[in-house]
Motif scaffolding. Structure first.
Motif, mmCIF file in Angstrom:
data_model
loop_
_atom_site.group_PDB
_atom_site.id
_atom_site.type_symbol
_atom_site.label_atom_id
_atom_site.label_comp_id
_atom_site.label_asym_id
_atom_site.label_seq_id
_atom_site.Cartn_x
_atom_site.Cartn_y
_atom_site.Cartn_z
ATOM 1 N N THR A 188 0.864 -0.999 0.043
ATOM 2 C CA THR A 188 0.419 0.237 -0.313
ATOM 3 C C THR A 188 0.870 0.958 -0.021
ATOM 4 O O THR A 188 0.532 2.432 -0.230
ATOM 5 N N LEU A 223 -0.359 2.341 4.414
ATOM 6 C CA LEU A 223 -1.532 1.388 5.504
ATOM 7 C C LEU A 223 -0.503 0.411 6.601
ATOM 8 O O LEU A 223 0.542 0.137 6.733
ATOM 9 N N GLY A 227 -5.877 -4.663 10.430
ATOM 10 C CA GLY A 227 -6.999 -3.301 10.831
ATOM 11 C C GLY A 227 -8.222 -4.052 12.001
ATOM 12 O O GLY A 227 -7.328 -5.423 12.489
ATOM 13 N N ASP A 229 -11.521 -4.580 13.564
ATOM 14 C CA ASP A 229 -13.373 -4.464 12.971
ATOM 15 C C ASP A 229 -13.794 -4.182 14.230
ATOM 16 O O ASP A 229 -15.109 -4.134 14.123
ATOM 17 N N LYS A 251 -10.473 3.075 6.299
ATOM 18 C CA LYS A 251 -11.433 2.667 6.003
ATOM 19 C C LYS A 251 -10.609 1.335 5.260
ATOM 20 O O LYS A 251 -10.282 2.271 4.408
ATOM 21 N N GLU A 252 -11.022 -0.469 6.048
ATOM 22 C CA GLU A 252 -10.096 -0.444 4.510
ATOM 23 C C GLU A 252 -10.449 -0.416 3.092
ATOM 24 O O GLU A 252 -9.473 -0.868 1.996
ATOM 25 N N SER A 253 -11.558 0.450 2.699
ATOM 26 C CA SER A 253 -12.217 -0.257 1.329
ATOM 27 C C SER A 253 -11.970 1.024 1.019
ATOM 28 O O SER A 253 -12.221 1.887 0.342
ATOM 29 N N GLU A 319 -16.920 -0.450 9.022
ATOM 30 C CA GLU A 319 -16.105 -1.807 8.394
ATOM 31 C C GLU A 319 -14.869 -1.458 8.902
ATOM 32 O O GLU A 319 -14.743 -0.107 9.949
ATOM 33 N N LYS A 320 -13.879 -2.343 8.983
ATOM 34 C CA LYS A 320 -12.591 -2.429 9.133
ATOM 35 C C LYS A 320 -11.946 -1.716 9.149
ATOM 36 O O LYS A 320 -11.311 -0.864 7.930
ATOM 37 N N MET A 322 -8.075 0.459 8.830
ATOM 38 C CA MET A 322 -5.884 0.421 8.954
ATOM 39 C C MET A 322 -5.550 1.000 9.790
ATOM 40 O O MET A 322 -6.252 2.711 9.617
ATOM 41 N N TYR A 324 -3.222 4.024 9.288
ATOM 42 C CA TYR A 324 -2.532 4.654 8.267
ATOM 43 C C TYR A 324 -1.884 5.594 8.870
ATOM 44 O O TYR A 324 -1.763 6.394 9.819
#
Length: 339
Positions: A188, A223, A227, A229, A251-253, A319-320, A322, A324
């Protein structure tokens, strides 16, 4: 046949035999006995539960008192260590100021000595005859003109040379209970970032080449491989060098390869730390603690040197998340190390 009529029976109720009336009332009494027995059993169950709850409360309170005693001892130890460090800093500051004051006093004393000599010469010269006065008068004038008053050292001390940490108790508990071990995810990482072999440190440098399709290319960021959640988690970040850095969670997304600045609106919660300002006080080194409480929707940041709260955010996490880490584009040399 003996008959009777109960006081609870309606007025027009016909008389019934005693045996029948007794049987009827006996049945009612038995039903009362059943209801009362069930009620008594239920109350006994509740009573036993409340007795057990009382014991549980006492047990928990005892446990909390033990934890409080432990935390107070830890706090006392930390404060004593902090006091020793501050006392040592005060001693160093005191010796430094005292040394400069003594040296400045010597300079002023020597200047006073020269003034007295020159004053005596001038007074003596004024009493001489005209011819003697004019002899060597240039040396007198030169000596007077070459006198330079030494600068006076200012011994003004800082208004606040130290501050006792206000968040030792809670922060120490966070570190002790919720500390997690993080590693950085090279997949990442932005192209301008160099990840160490142990994946614990990231350093900024300019580079050219093909972009990483997984990178957060809106800024030099990376990242964590881990992670979360659920639950509560605490990690430490050490910053060295000069420049801007951004710490937090996302967010993971989170969108990859986007020019949008990270913000809560697009799933990134962060804190900006200007290390070029703190470099004056921390010699280019600073430590930040990040605490995530997923269920409460809180991310908070702490200065681990002063054990003080810096900033925090609240939101609803679905959501999960991460950890940063990002470095400002204007930074020339900055290293972030996670612990």
């Amino acid at each position: 046949m003996v008959t009777c009529k109960g006081s609870l029976d309606p007025p027009d109720q016909p008389l019934i035999p005693i045996e029948e009336a007794a049987a009827s009332h006996r049945g009612m009494l038995k039903r009362h006995i059943g209801v009362l027995t069930n009620s008594l059993e239920s109350d006994e169950t509740v009573y036993k539960k409340q007795v057990a709850n009382t014991c549980e409360v006492k047990r928990k309170m005892g446990k909390w008192r033990e934890e409080l005693d432990y935390e107070c001892k830890e706090l006392k130890f930390l404060l004593e260590r902090e006091r020793d460090e501050i006392d040592n800093d005060l001693l160093i500051e005191e010796n430094d100021v005292e040394e400069k004051l003594i040296e400045n006093g010597k300079q002023i004393s020597y200047h006073m000595f020269r003034l007295n000599i020159l004053l005596s010469k001038i007074e003596e010269k004024c009493l001489q005859t005209d011819e003697d006065l004019l002899t060597g008068i240039e040396r007198i004038h030169n000596g007077y003109g070459n006198l330079e008053t030494p600068a006076v050292f200012s011994c003004e001390l800082p208004k606040e040379i130290f501050t006792l940490p206000p968040h030792y108790l809670g922060l120490h508990k966070m570190i002790r209970i919720f500390q997690v071990d993080l590693t950085l995810d090279p997949e990442t990482a932005h192209l301008s970032l160099i990840i160490s072999r142990d994946r614990k440190s990231v350093t900024y440098c300019t580079a050219d080449g093909l972009p990483n399709p997984q990178a957060l290319t809106s800024s030099p960021a990376v990242l964590s491989s881990e992670g979360f959640d659920a639950g509560r988690h605490f990690w430490q970040v050490e910053i060295r060098g000069t420049g801007d850095c951004f710490l937090g969670v996302c967010k993971e997304s989170i969108l990859r390869n986007t020019l949008r600045s990270p913000s809560p609106s697009n799933g990134c919660w962060q804190y900006q730390q200007k290390t070029n300002v703190l470099h004056i006080f921390c010699a280019g080194q600073h430590k930040i603690g990040v605490f995530l409480d997923y269920e409460l929707g809180e991310v908070s940041f702490y200065n681990l040197k002063s054990r003080s709260f810096l900033d925090g955010f609240r939101d609803t996490f679905t959501e999960k998340l991460m950890p940063y880490f990002s470095i400002g584009l204007s930074s020339e040399s900055l290293t972030i190390r996670v612990k």
